[in-house]
Design a protein around this motif. Structure first.
Motif, short mmCIF file in Angstrom:
data_model
loop_
_atom_site.label_atom_id
_atom_site.label_comp_id
_atom_site.label_asym_id
_atom_site.label_seq_id
_atom_site.Cartn_x
_atom_site.Cartn_y
_atom_site.Cartn_z
N GLU A 163 0.82 -1.21 0.00
CA GLU A 163 0.00 0.00 0.00
C GLU A 163 0.85 1.26 0.00
OE1 GLU A 163 -3.94 0.38 2.54
OE2 GLU A 163 -2.63 -1.20 3.30
N ASP A 165 0.04 4.13 0.87
CA ASP A 165 -0.15 4.92 2.09
C ASP A 165 0.69 4.43 3.25
OD1 ASP A 165 -1.76 6.74 0.98
OD2 ASP A 165 -3.63 6.09 1.93
N LYS A 166 1.01 3.13 3.26
CA LYS A 166 1.89 2.61 4.31
C LYS A 166 3.27 3.23 4.15
CE LYS A 166 0.33 -1.62 6.31
NZ LYS A 166 -0.87 -2.15 5.68
N LEU A 168 3.80 6.10 2.60
CA LEU A 168 3.62 7.52 2.92
C LEU A 168 3.73 7.73 4.43
CD1 LEU A 168 2.88 10.43 2.02
CD2 LEU A 168 0.48 9.80 2.39
N LEU A 169 3.10 6.83 5.19
CA LEU A 169 3.16 6.92 6.64
C LEU A 169 4.61 6.92 7.12
CD1 LEU A 169 1.54 6.62 9.44
CD2 LEU A 169 2.44 4.30 9.34
N ARG A 171 7.12 7.73 5.43
CA ARG A 171 7.79 8.98 4.99
C ARG A 171 7.41 10.16 5.88
NH1 ARG A 171 6.68 10.13 -0.87
NH2 ARG A 171 7.96 11.92 -0.37
N THR A 172 6.18 10.14 6.44
CA THR A 172 5.85 11.23 7.36
C THR A 172 6.74 11.17 8.60
OG1 THR A 172 4.13 10.04 8.58
CG2 THR A 172 3.42 11.27 6.64
N TYR A 183 11.42 -1.64 7.09
CA TYR A 183 10.29 -1.55 8.02
C TYR A 183 8.93 -1.77 7.36
CZ TYR A 183 13.29 0.17 11.74
OH TYR A 183 14.23 0.29 12.72
N VAL A 184 8.82 -1.46 6.07
CA VAL A 184 7.50 -1.53 5.43
C VAL A 184 7.45 -2.60 4.35
CG1 VAL A 184 5.64 -0.20 4.40
CG2 VAL A 184 7.33 0.95 5.83
N PRO A 187 8.66 -6.55 5.30
CA PRO A 187 7.72 -7.30 6.14
C PRO A 187 6.32 -7.42 5.53
CG PRO A 187 8.35 -5.23 7.20
CD PRO A 187 9.24 -5.41 6.03
N ALA A 188 5.89 -6.39 4.80
CA ALA A 188 4.56 -6.47 4.21
C ALA A 188 4.51 -7.54 3.13
CB ALA A 188 4.15 -5.12 3.62
N TRP A 265 -0.66 -11.45 8.99
CA TRP A 265 -1.04 -10.80 7.72
C TRP A 265 -2.44 -11.24 7.31
CZ3 TRP A 265 3.72 -11.78 9.28
CH2 TRP A 265 4.73 -10.86 9.00
N LYS A 268 -5.77 -9.74 9.02
CA LYS A 268 -6.20 -8.41 8.62
C LYS A 268 -7.45 -8.48 7.74
CE LYS A 268 -4.67 -4.43 6.13
NZ LYS A 268 -4.05 -4.21 4.84
N LEU B 77 -3.11 9.88 8.97
CA LEU B 77 -3.70 9.59 7.65
C LEU B 77 -5.12 9.06 7.77
CD1 LEU B 77 -0.55 7.80 6.30
CD2 LEU B 77 -1.39 9.98 5.50
N TRP B 85 1.99 -6.74 11.24
CA TRP B 85 3.01 -7.68 11.72
C TRP B 85 3.70 -7.17 12.99
CZ3 TRP B 85 3.07 -5.08 7.08
CH2 TRP B 85 3.98 -4.02 6.98
#
Lengths: 269, 247
Positions: A163, A165-166, A168-169, A171-172, A183-184, A187-188, A265, A268, B77, B85
């Motif tokens: 995603e 947005d994940k 983007l998160l 990056r914020t 980190y994103v 693992p995703a 995973w 979800k 957001l 995870w």
């Protein structure tokens, strides 16, 4: 839990009955297959010389276990398969990381990857043997080749499907590209990677078989090809049965791995 | 009260093969410390773009954003984007880890926030085991852990169903107010904007310009945003803003 209504209990019992019936049918098919094979061989309808028979296979199993030769063949095939499987998965995943990192490279290589993916990698086995030699390394490289491109493409697809947005998160929070990967994205993509493992089990066996057919002096593939040449069909059938069991066990192992690692995973959805 | 954030003549254009898109045009406003400002606009008007510029993720084509010295921004957001995870605790520490600020002290601060807002019991749970409201709280604490002065909220409640949304927005806003943070909320929900904020800015269609501003004041200050929705002035503000919004 203690207050189960009559309707619920009946439903659960019906469910259980149905499960048992399916299991029973599965066992019956297996037994019927071997029984029919044995009986037709005994009755002379199938020629045991070219079809072998369960009893001959069993005798062969006992003999080859006694002199230990069977375990040597199994061990060699298993080793080659695991080596091809692990290196193919590792190299494929590593390449996927590089292509995820470098968008231009990804676009440049895209048509080549499409062609390589469609190409039957086993067609390359003779070339590998010429280059590397008549030895086990050739077999492992052939197994590696069968799985590496598929791994690359499916893991890369997993990376790209993370995603937006994940990211983007992250990056914020000022995440750098290596951090986003660690980190994103990585693992995703664990489910995608494990899925690649599942496909690779089967593919690595294909690679190893082709390799062993061509060069080996030992291994189940060697037994199959050599057995068919000298009409020792007992060896051939025994090896095929063992291969089926090995492939199933390895698949089960990866499935257990999947269950263990992708629990979070899955929840979800 | 001093201004904590000032935006001057902000313009931003996107470039694509289809051509140039002007997203923001000459936007100026300022925000006071402790203020809760909402920005409403039709969908696709560039509200999120504006927030990304304020957060420093996008660079404006023209104009500038000035933030008071030492004031950091924190972003929330639309969805909580908790990583499935990671445990709730690890999720909350994510921002600290990524910015390299995870020390015993900051960790304790984050864990205290968790305790303060009723998440201690979920420390070792995974996001999938929490309700939508609790997840949104965890997302807020993840942002607050970095001690931002200004919170940028990008429709953080829009993914929730209506009932949950009323409660969660009230919950989140009361946390933000109890922490005395400044907040800028982007939303397309007029009621939400009126109920939660001190001031509402209305943006035009793309390219976004500031069309109108409304200071929200109720004659009887409501105790929470749910009560605010029942205040007599509520529907007047709603109607005024609704008339300004073009669709």
């Amino acid at each position: 839990m203690e207050n189960i209504s009559k309707g619920q209990r009946e439903y659960m019992e019906a469910l259980e009955r149905n499960k048992r019936r399916i299991r029973l049918a599965q066992i019956v098919i297996l037994l019927a297959f071997f029984a029919l094979w044995e009986l037709t061989a005994q009755a002379g309808i199938l020629d045991p010389f070219i079809f072998s028979s369960p009893s001959r296979i069993f005798t062969c199993l006992i003999q080859m276990s006694a002199d230990g030769s069977l375990f040597r063949h199994i061990g060699i095939t298993l080793f080659e398969t695991c080596a091809g499987f692990v290196s193919g998965t590792a190299l494929g995943t590593f390449s996927a990381v590089i292509l995820w990192w470098n968008g231009s490279l990804r676009k440049i290589l895209d048509p080549y990857l499409v062609v390589l993916n469609s190409l039957p990698k086993t067609a390359l086995a003779p070339i590998i043997i010429v280059w590397i030699g008549n030895n086990m390394s050739s077999i492992i490289v052939t197994a590696l080749l069968t799985s590496v491109i598929v791994t690359l493409l499916s893991v890369l697809a997993g990376f790209m499907a993370v995603e937006e947005d994940k990211i983007l998160l992250a990056r914020t929070f000022g995440a750098t590209k290596p951090q986003i990967l660690r980190y994103v994205v990585f693992p995703a993509s664990v489910p995608a990677i494990i899925n690649a493992l599942k496909i690779n089990v089967g593919l690595s066996f294909v690679g190893v078989m082709v390799g062993e057919f061509l060069v080996a002096g030992a291994g189940l593939g060697y037994l199959i090809v050599y057995g068919s040449q000298v009409f020792k069909l007992d060896w051939v059938m025994l090896s095929v049965l063992i291969l089926a069991v090995l492939a199933a066990l390895m698949y089960k192992w990866v499935a257990a791995l999947e269950k263990k690692f992708t629990k979070r995973w899955k929840e979800k959805e | 009260m001093p201004n904590i954030l000032e935006v001057q003549n902000l313009s931003l254009s996107y470039y694509s093969p289809q051509g140039e898109t002007k997203a923001l045009e000459n936007i100026s406003f300022s925000v006071k410390k402790g203020e809760f400002l909402s920005i409403v606009g039709p969908s696709g008007s560039g509200k999120s773009t504006l927030l990304s510029v304020l957060a420093g993720i996008l660079t404006p084509t023209e104009g500038c954003v000035a933030v008071a010295e030492g004031a950091k921004t924190g972003y929330m957001l639309q969805k909580d984007h908790l990583f499935e995870w990671r445990t709730i605790e690890k999720n909350i520490l994510l921002g600290l880890e990524l910015t390299g600020n995870l020390t015993a002290g900051t960790r304790e601060y984050a864990l205290n926030l968790m305790g303060q807002y009723g998440l201690s019991g979920f420390r070792n749970r995974y996001p999938s085991q929490l309700s939508g409201g609790m997840r949104q709280r965890a997302a807020l604490i993840r942002t607050l852990a970095l001690r931002p002065e200004i919170l940028l909220l990008d429709e953080p409640f829009s993914a929730l169903d209506y009932q949950t949304r009323l409660h969660v927005s009230d919950d989140i806003v009361s946390i933000i107010k109890s922490q005395r943070k400044t907040a800028i909320l982007v939303t397309h929900d007029i009621s939400e904007a009126v109920a939660l904020s001190h001031r509402v800015i209305v943006l035009s269609k793309r390219p976004a310009r500031i069309k109108a501003q409304f200071g929200i004041q109720f004659s009887l200050p409501p105790n929470n945003s749910i009560e605010a929705r029942e205040a007599p002035e509520f529907k007047d503000y709603f109607n005024k803003i609704w008339k300004e919004l073009d669709f």
